[in-house]
Design a protein around this motif. Sequence first.
Motif, PDB file in Angstrom:
ATOM      1  N   UNK A  71      -6.426  24.051  -8.686  1.00 13.43           N
ATOM      2  CA  UNK A  71      -4.724  23.823  -9.454  1.00 13.43           C
ATOM      3  C   UNK A  71      -4.786  22.860  -9.827  1.00 13.43           C
ATOM      4  N   UNK A  72      -4.375  21.886 -10.359  1.00 12.66           N
ATOM      5  CA  UNK A  72      -4.349  20.234 -11.228  1.00 12.66           C
ATOM      6  C   UNK A  72      -4.252  18.952 -10.144  1.00 12.66           C
ATOM      7  N   UNK A  73      -4.545  19.633  -9.034  1.00 15.87           N
ATOM      8  CA  UNK A  73      -5.718  17.751  -8.644  1.00 15.87           C
ATOM      9  C   UNK A  73      -6.197  17.769  -7.354  1.00 15.87           C
ATOM     10  N   UNK A  74      -8.007  17.243  -7.185  1.00 16.91           N
ATOM     11  CA  UNK A  74      -8.827  17.854  -6.909  1.00 16.91           C
ATOM     12  C   UNK A  74      -8.485  16.842  -5.985  1.00 16.91           C
ATOM     13  N   UNK A  75      -8.329  16.927  -5.215  1.00 16.43           N
ATOM     14  CA  UNK A  75      -7.997  16.056  -3.697  1.00 16.43           C
ATOM     15  C   UNK A  75      -6.672  17.234  -2.804  1.00 16.43           C
ATOM     16  N   UNK A  76      -6.394  17.578  -3.443  1.00 17.93           N
ATOM     17  CA  UNK A  76      -5.398  19.529  -2.825  1.00 17.93           C
ATOM     18  C   UNK A  76      -6.534  20.589  -2.787  1.00 17.93           C
ATOM     19  N   UNK A  77      -7.347  20.254  -4.114  1.00 14.72           N
ATOM     20  CA  UNK A  77      -8.179  21.032  -4.378  1.00 14.72           C
ATOM     21  C   UNK A  77      -8.836  21.736  -2.782  1.00 14.72           C
ATOM     22  N   UNK A 107       1.091  -1.106   0.049  1.00 17.36           N
ATOM     23  CA  UNK A 107      -0.104  -0.380   0.198  1.00 17.36           C
ATOM     24  C   UNK A 107       0.668   1.325   0.247  1.00 17.36           C
ATOM     25  N   UNK A 108       1.831   0.822   0.733  1.00 19.64           N
ATOM     26  CA  UNK A 108       2.790   2.670   0.529  1.00 19.64           C
ATOM     27  C   UNK A 108       3.576   2.426  -0.091  1.00 19.64           C
ATOM     28  N   UNK A 109       4.129   1.583  -1.123  1.00 17.08           N
ATOM     29  CA  UNK A 109       4.544   1.771  -2.103  1.00 17.08           C
ATOM     30  C   UNK A 109       3.527   1.941  -3.525  1.00 17.08           C
ATOM     31  N   UNK A 110       2.207   2.048  -3.516  1.00 12.23           N
ATOM     32  CA  UNK A 110       1.642   2.543  -4.307  1.00 12.23           C
ATOM     33  C   UNK A 110       1.341   3.716  -4.502  1.00 12.23           C
ATOM     34  N   UNK A 111       1.230   3.972  -2.854  1.00 11.20           N
ATOM     35  CA  UNK A 111       0.604   5.615  -2.401  1.00 11.20           C
ATOM     36  C   UNK A 111       1.617   6.107  -2.689  1.00 11.20           C
ATOM     37  N   UNK A 112       2.850   5.785  -2.458  1.00 12.17           N
ATOM     38  CA  UNK A 112       3.951   7.426  -2.471  1.00 12.17           C
ATOM     39  C   UNK A 112       3.905   7.707  -4.079  1.00 12.17           C
ATOM     40  N   UNK A 113       4.029   7.493  -5.554  1.00  7.40           N
ATOM     41  CA  UNK A 113       3.614   7.797  -6.606  1.00  7.40           C
ATOM     42  C   UNK A 113       2.374   8.344  -6.744  1.00  7.40           C
ATOM     43  N   UNK A 114       1.135   8.655  -5.822  1.00  4.90           N
ATOM     44  CA  UNK A 114       0.014   8.924  -5.206  1.00  4.90           C
ATOM     45  C   UNK A 114       0.393   9.992  -4.715  1.00  4.90           C
ATOM     46  N   UNK A 115       1.051  10.158  -4.426  1.00  5.29           N
ATOM     47  CA  UNK A 115       0.933  11.693  -3.350  1.00  5.29           C
ATOM     48  C   UNK A 115       1.916  12.072  -3.794  1.00  5.29           C
ATOM     49  N   UNK A 116       3.064  12.222  -4.819  1.00 10.33           N
ATOM     50  CA  UNK A 116       4.016  13.152  -5.110  1.00 10.33           C
ATOM     51  C   UNK A 116       3.192  13.697  -6.434  1.00 10.33           C
ATOM     52  N   UNK A 117       1.349  12.410  -6.665  1.00 12.83           N
ATOM     53  CA  UNK A 117       0.872  13.544  -8.071  1.00 12.83           C
ATOM     54  C   UNK A 117      -0.133  14.398  -6.857  1.00 12.83           C
ATOM     55  N   UNK A 118      -0.768  14.117  -6.193  1.00 12.67           N
ATOM     56  CA  UNK A 118      -1.389  15.182  -5.811  1.00 12.67           C
ATOM     57  C   UNK A 118      -1.408  16.538  -4.884  1.00 12.67           C
ATOM     58  N   UNK A 119      -0.213  16.173  -4.490  1.00 16.96           N
ATOM     59  CA  UNK A 119       0.580  16.664  -3.581  1.00 16.96           C
ATOM     60  C   UNK A 119       2.532  18.376  -4.342  1.00 16.96           C
ATOM     61  N   UNK A 120       2.736  17.218  -5.074  1.00 22.98           N
ATOM     62  CA  UNK A 120       3.481  17.333  -5.263  1.00 22.98           C
ATOM     63  C   UNK A 120       3.704  18.244  -7.601  1.00 22.98           C
ATOM     64  N   UNK A 121       2.423  18.520  -7.377  1.00 26.78           N
ATOM     65  CA  UNK A 121       2.938  19.232  -8.813  1.00 26.78           C
ATOM     66  C   UNK A 121       2.267  20.484  -8.434  1.00 26.78           C
TER      67      UNK A 121
END
Length: 221
Positions: free
Chosen positions: A110-116, A12-26
């Motif tokens: 922004x460009x991420x609904x979760x961030x918004x 789960x952690x390995x799968x979450x890291x790319x998602x977190x980068x997309x959501x919060x680091x774009x």
Amino acid sequence: MVAVSAFAILAVLVAFIPLARTLFFSHGVKTEGIDESALAEASTDLDGTWTVTNRPGPNQTSAGYTFDEVLPGERRTTSGSTQGVHGSVTIEAGTLTSGEITVDMTNLKSDADVRDESVRRKIFHTDEYPESTFTVTEPVDLSTVPDDGSMGSVELTGEMTIHGTTQPVTQTFNVARSGEQLLVAADIPIHREDYGVETPELVAAKISEDGEINVRLDMRK
């Protein structure tokens, strides 16, 4: 069973890291300054009441925020913006005598609904504080702003209200007269805690204390 559970958590952690980068680091969607390449010679007088418009174009009205998001071992700047801006200013004998600009904070994107969703509901609490404002409190001479399609600058003093808290602001704004437009833009530094804006304990990122409010206004008579 313990080994299987540990493996599942790791997966789960390995799968979450790319998602977190997309959501919060774009990098998000930033309100940029005035595009000087789109300026032309002024075709109307400076005096009068100028109203914020939202016509499409290279200098379309926009306002938003820029902050750093922080994850362990990494830091990146991100932004959100909205075109939900309205207001007006009055200029008499070349002097800006009054003005108020209002930003609809409920439409920040922004460009991420979760961030918004986090920014609106957990940081700016837009259900309770749906608008932010900037009100001019001191007159300023605009007679030196060029009318040949080049850009000038003026120092504006006013009060900015964010999250229900009002603070005095003095900031240099870029100003340009272009055709029938009066264009105004600035990146206003803020310390979010001065406005009672606290960062929640987000799963993947925290928001830095210092950032900017980015503004670009297309005003016409």
